[in-house]
Design a protein around this motif. Structure first.
Motif, PDB file in Angstrom:
ATOM      1  N   ASN A   1      10.754  -9.317 -33.392  1.00 41.21           N
ATOM      2  CA  ASN A   1       9.547  -8.611 -32.584  1.00 41.21           C
ATOM      3  C   ASN A   1      10.982  -7.606 -31.456  1.00 41.21           C
ATOM      4  N   SER A   2      11.605  -8.169 -31.371  1.00 41.22           N
ATOM      5  CA  SER A   2      12.786  -8.061 -30.155  1.00 41.22           C
ATOM      6  C   SER A   2      13.580  -6.844 -30.507  1.00 41.22           C
ATOM      7  N   VAL A   3      14.394  -6.485 -29.469  1.00 40.39           N
ATOM      8  CA  VAL A   3      15.024  -5.387 -29.377  1.00 40.39           C
ATOM      9  C   VAL A   3      16.444  -6.019 -30.530  1.00 40.39           C
ATOM     10  N   ASP A   4      16.349  -7.091 -30.393  1.00 45.90           N
ATOM     11  CA  ASP A   4      17.817  -7.024 -31.206  1.00 45.90           C
ATOM     12  C   ASP A   4      17.403  -6.951 -32.565  1.00 45.90           C
ATOM     13  N   GLY A   5      16.514  -7.083 -32.631  1.00 48.83           N
ATOM     14  CA  GLY A   5      15.774  -6.563 -34.020  1.00 48.83           C
ATOM     15  C   GLY A   5      15.057  -5.670 -34.749  1.00 48.83           C
ATOM     16  N   ASN A   6      14.954  -4.519 -33.844  1.00 46.74           N
ATOM     17  CA  ASN A   6      15.395  -2.927 -33.841  1.00 46.74           C
ATOM     18  C   ASN A   6      15.070  -2.461 -35.231  1.00 46.74           C
ATOM     19  N   ASN A   7      14.339  -1.870 -36.268  1.00 47.93           N
ATOM     20  CA  ASN A   7      15.074  -0.896 -36.861  1.00 47.93           C
ATOM     21  C   ASN A   7      15.553  -2.160 -38.009  1.00 47.93           C
ATOM     22  N   GLY A   8      15.368  -3.607 -37.977  1.00 45.87           N
ATOM     23  CA  GLY A   8      16.649  -4.432 -37.920  1.00 45.87           C
ATOM     24  C   GLY A   8      15.790  -4.902 -40.087  1.00 45.87           C
ATOM     25  N   ILE A   9      16.375  -5.713 -40.710  1.00 50.62           N
ATOM     26  CA  ILE A   9      16.543  -6.371 -41.839  1.00 50.62           C
ATOM     27  C   ILE A   9      14.974  -6.843 -41.925  1.00 50.62           C
ATOM     28  N   GLU A  10      14.024  -7.234 -41.196  1.00 54.85           N
ATOM     29  CA  GLU A  10      12.419  -7.726 -41.150  1.00 54.85           C
ATOM     30  C   GLU A  10      11.385  -6.413 -41.096  1.00 54.85           C
ATOM     31  N   SER A  11      12.164  -5.714 -40.157  1.00 57.63           N
ATOM     32  CA  SER A  11      11.301  -3.970 -40.001  1.00 57.63           C
ATOM     33  C   SER A  11      10.598  -3.575 -40.809  1.00 57.63           C
ATOM     34  N   VAL A  12       9.423  -3.039 -41.643  1.00 57.37           N
ATOM     35  CA  VAL A  12       9.397  -2.612 -43.089  1.00 57.37           C
ATOM     36  C   VAL A  12       8.785  -1.057 -42.347  1.00 57.37           C
ATOM     37  N   PHE A  13       7.528  -1.298 -41.216  1.00 56.96           N
ATOM     38  CA  PHE A  13       7.531   0.092 -40.995  1.00 56.96           C
ATOM     39  C   PHE A  13       7.306  -0.309 -38.762  1.00 56.96           C
TER      40      PHE A  13
ATOM     41  N   HIS B   1       9.499  -1.950 -28.984  1.00 55.67           N
ATOM     42  CA  HIS B   1       9.426  -1.453 -30.816  1.00 55.67           C
ATOM     43  C   HIS B   1       8.535  -1.888 -31.309  1.00 55.67           C
ATOM     44  N   ARG B   2       6.653  -1.299 -31.817  1.00 52.51           N
ATOM     45  CA  ARG B   2       5.809  -2.079 -31.922  1.00 52.51           C
ATOM     46  C   ARG B   2       6.117  -2.122 -33.339  1.00 52.51           C
ATOM     47  N   ARG B   3       6.266  -3.471 -33.847  1.00 56.90           N
ATOM     48  CA  ARG B   3       5.751  -3.256 -35.234  1.00 56.90           C
ATOM     49  C   ARG B   3       4.361  -3.015 -35.917  1.00 56.90           C
ATOM     50  N   LEU B   4       4.365  -2.323 -37.014  1.00 59.27           N
ATOM     51  CA  LEU B   4       3.341  -2.446 -37.852  1.00 59.27           C
ATOM     52  C   LEU B   4       3.241  -3.292 -38.840  1.00 59.27           C
ATOM     53  N   ILE B   5       4.531  -3.209 -39.838  1.00 55.75           N
ATOM     54  CA  ILE B   5       4.351  -4.301 -40.834  1.00 55.75           C
ATOM     55  C   ILE B   5       5.643  -4.939 -41.183  1.00 55.75           C
ATOM     56  N   ARG B   6       5.606  -6.242 -41.128  1.00 57.49           N
ATOM     57  CA  ARG B   6       7.155  -6.396 -40.667  1.00 57.49           C
ATOM     58  C   ARG B   6       7.142  -6.995 -42.284  1.00 57.49           C
ATOM     59  N   TYR B   7       9.156  -7.976 -42.663  1.00 61.05           N
ATOM     60  CA  TYR B   7       8.033  -9.100 -43.750  1.00 61.05           C
ATOM     61  C   TYR B   7       7.549  -9.748 -43.698  1.00 61.05           C
ATOM     62  N   ALA B   8       7.571 -10.051 -42.702  1.00 64.20           N
ATOM     63  CA  ALA B   8       6.878 -12.354 -43.132  1.00 64.20           C
ATOM     64  C   ALA B   8       5.460 -11.592 -43.143  1.00 64.20           C
ATOM     65  N   ASP B   9       5.222 -10.568 -43.087  1.00 62.50           N
ATOM     66  CA  ASP B   9       3.848  -9.818 -43.238  1.00 62.50           C
ATOM     67  C   ASP B   9       3.096 -10.038 -44.624  1.00 62.50           C
TER      68      ASP B   9
END
Length: 494
Positions: free
Chosen positions: A253-265, A373-381
């Motif tokens: 959920n941090s800035v270091d993961g913005n549009n990263g590998i875990e971010s689905v949307f 960046h608010r994550r609405l869908i991430r890979y862990a979910d």
């Protein structure tokens, strides 16, 4: 990022799609009309970006405040005791009413977004432009419209279905089934048409993808308890190898993961104050109050949530900001007008001053929080939803694989904590998955709906004031009931 700059430019055209209390009757403003916009390929891009811009609107976040967390056992109102007490206090105790402040703003913003999506879906097909790009824009808007209606149907049940840029006035409520039919249709088109995440250029990162559409469609089927339809969608996302878990939990959920590998949307934003400038006030609303001044401090994690974590779970530190913590070189001292500890008459602790770690953005002022960046869908979910449907479909062995993958990341190599779940008993595994969702996804807006859809809301939330047969849904805003002159009916027991 080019896409964000285009979204900012699209904000200048927001007056085209402005909403009002009666979302059905608003006319287009100024000299630009539906006859003049959109007519070119560049117009199509701006119109599509305007659809995304709705998700950055402060009111998109359940009317501005994270009431879905506050209504769950994960969070309380937060801030200092009296701040926004009439607005948010009732959600803590299920004392909200059809006239509760914020419900109308959420409803109106969701329909404003629907209207923007309808502009793309209805009018962009008439533009003479690259057909593949044209179809992609329509699919992106279809994905966003599906997300908006999924929010509407979960919050209010059957709602008016607006699928035209010129809808009829005083539309009645559609059935829940009819709303889901539209959502599924939109997402099936998005799945068929959208590219994979890796097929976008870096300049276009953050746009809706095939994986995001499959994940949302699978989630829709999960909520509908159509588990056999959900299973292949989640497995296709997993097997696509487009996504993985961030190595560090906080980076999910941090800035270091913005549009990263875990971010689905995720909802992209820039570190500028004001939605019209590209910012998103979601994190500012929940940021640390006082010293350092990072926001208003609403949506405070509960001690019930803290105590529910397994001993030694590192995700506690990735979920809570406590007084005395040091983050990015900044010592958290908190708010002088907020008690460090609040107790009831019996001396039991009912609240501790702490904050939501998942919205922390490094910086030295409140403006940086607008770039979250608010994550609405991430890979862990996605992994946990896959585990849930596999268990429902009689495949506990496969379910354990995905459940334990999430736990493995959480333990960060420390094998003395968070041991793998091994039970294959249907009920025990189901409960373990829901509990894992609580700890992995805490403070991200999922808990209330997870409890409702799994039938656990009365057991867990009853002591907080939840009434079965009433609080599964929010009341239709009274302003909308009044404007409809009897066309809209209220939800049961409201």
């Amino acid at each position: 990022m080019k896409s964000l700059k285009n979204i900012i430019a699209a904000a200048l055209l927001v007056f085209l799609f402005n909403g009002c209390t009666d979302f059905l009757d608003q006319e287009l403003q100024n000299s630009l009309t539906q006859e003049a916009f959109p007519t070119t390929e560049s117009d199509a891009l701006l119109a599509t970006n305007a659809s995304y811009a709705t998700l950055r609107d402060w009111y998109y976040n359940s009317g501005g405040y994270p009431i879905l967390d506050i209504m769950s056992d994960d969070a309380r109102k937060g801030s200092n005791p009296n701040d926004q007490l009439p607005t948010l206090g009732p959600y803590d105790t299920y004392g909200h009413t059809p006239s509760q402040d914020g419900l109308d703003r959420w409803w109106n913003t969701l329909y404003l977004g629907v209207k923007r999506c309808n502009v793309v879906i209805e009018l962009v097909p008439n533009i003479n432009m690259n057909p593949d790009l044209r179809d992609r824009y329509i699919a992106e808007a279809s994905f966003v419209r599906a997300q908006l209606y999924f929010d509407l149907v979960r919050a209010w049940g059957g709602v008016p279905l607006v699928t035209s840029t010129v809808p009829q006035s005083k539309m009645p409520r559609a059935t829940v089934e009819e709303v889901y039919e539209l959502i599924i249709s939109d997402l099936e088109f998005a799945v068929e048409t959208l590219p994979e995440k890796s097929e976008y250029s870096a300049e276009e990162s953050g746009r809706a993808t095939k994986g995001a559409a499959k994940s949302l469609l699978g989630k829709v089927y999960l909520y509908r308890e159509e588990f056999t339809k959900a299973e292949p969608l989640f497995l296709e996302v997993i097997n696509s190898l487009e996504y993985d878990l961030e190595f560090n939990f906080v980076d999910a959920n941090s800035v270091d993961g913005n549009n990263g590998i875990e971010s689905v949307f995720e909802v992209g934003a820039m570190q500028f104050e004001g939605t019209e400038s590209g910012g998103n006030q979601y994190a500012n609303t929940q940021g640390v109050r006082g010293t350092p001044n990072r926001g208003w401090g609403f949506n405070r994690p509960t001690e019930n949530l803290r105590s529910s974590f397994e001993e030694g779970d590192p995700r506690i530190e990735g979920t809570f900001i406590d007084l005395g913590d040091t983050l990015d070189g900044v010592v958290i001292l908190g708010d002088g007008t907020t008690p460090d500890v609040t107790k009831d008459q019996e001396g039991n602790i009912i609240e501790v001053e702490c904050y939501n770690r998942k919205v922390w953005v490094p910086g030295n002022n409140t403006i940086t929080q607008w770039g979250h960046h608010r994550r609405l869908i991430r890979y862990a979910d996605v992994l946990l939803m896959a585990a849930e449907v596999l268990n429902e479909n009689g495949k506990p062995g496969q379910a354990l694989e995905y459940l334990n993958k999430v736990r493995e990341r959480a333990r960060q190599g420390n094998n003395s904590i968070l041991p793998d779940i091994t039970t294959t008993d249907y009920t025990l595994l189901r409960d373990a998955i829901i509990e894992e969702r609580r700890h992995e996804l805490a403070m991200e807006g999922f808990r209330f709906w997870d409890l409702v859809r799994t039938g656990k809301a009365n057991e867990v939330l009853g002591p907080l004031g939840f009434i079965p047969g009433k609080h599964e849904l929010l009341p239709i805003p009274q302003t909308e009931i009044d404007i409809s002159q009897g066309t809209l009916s209220q939800n049961p027991n409201w």
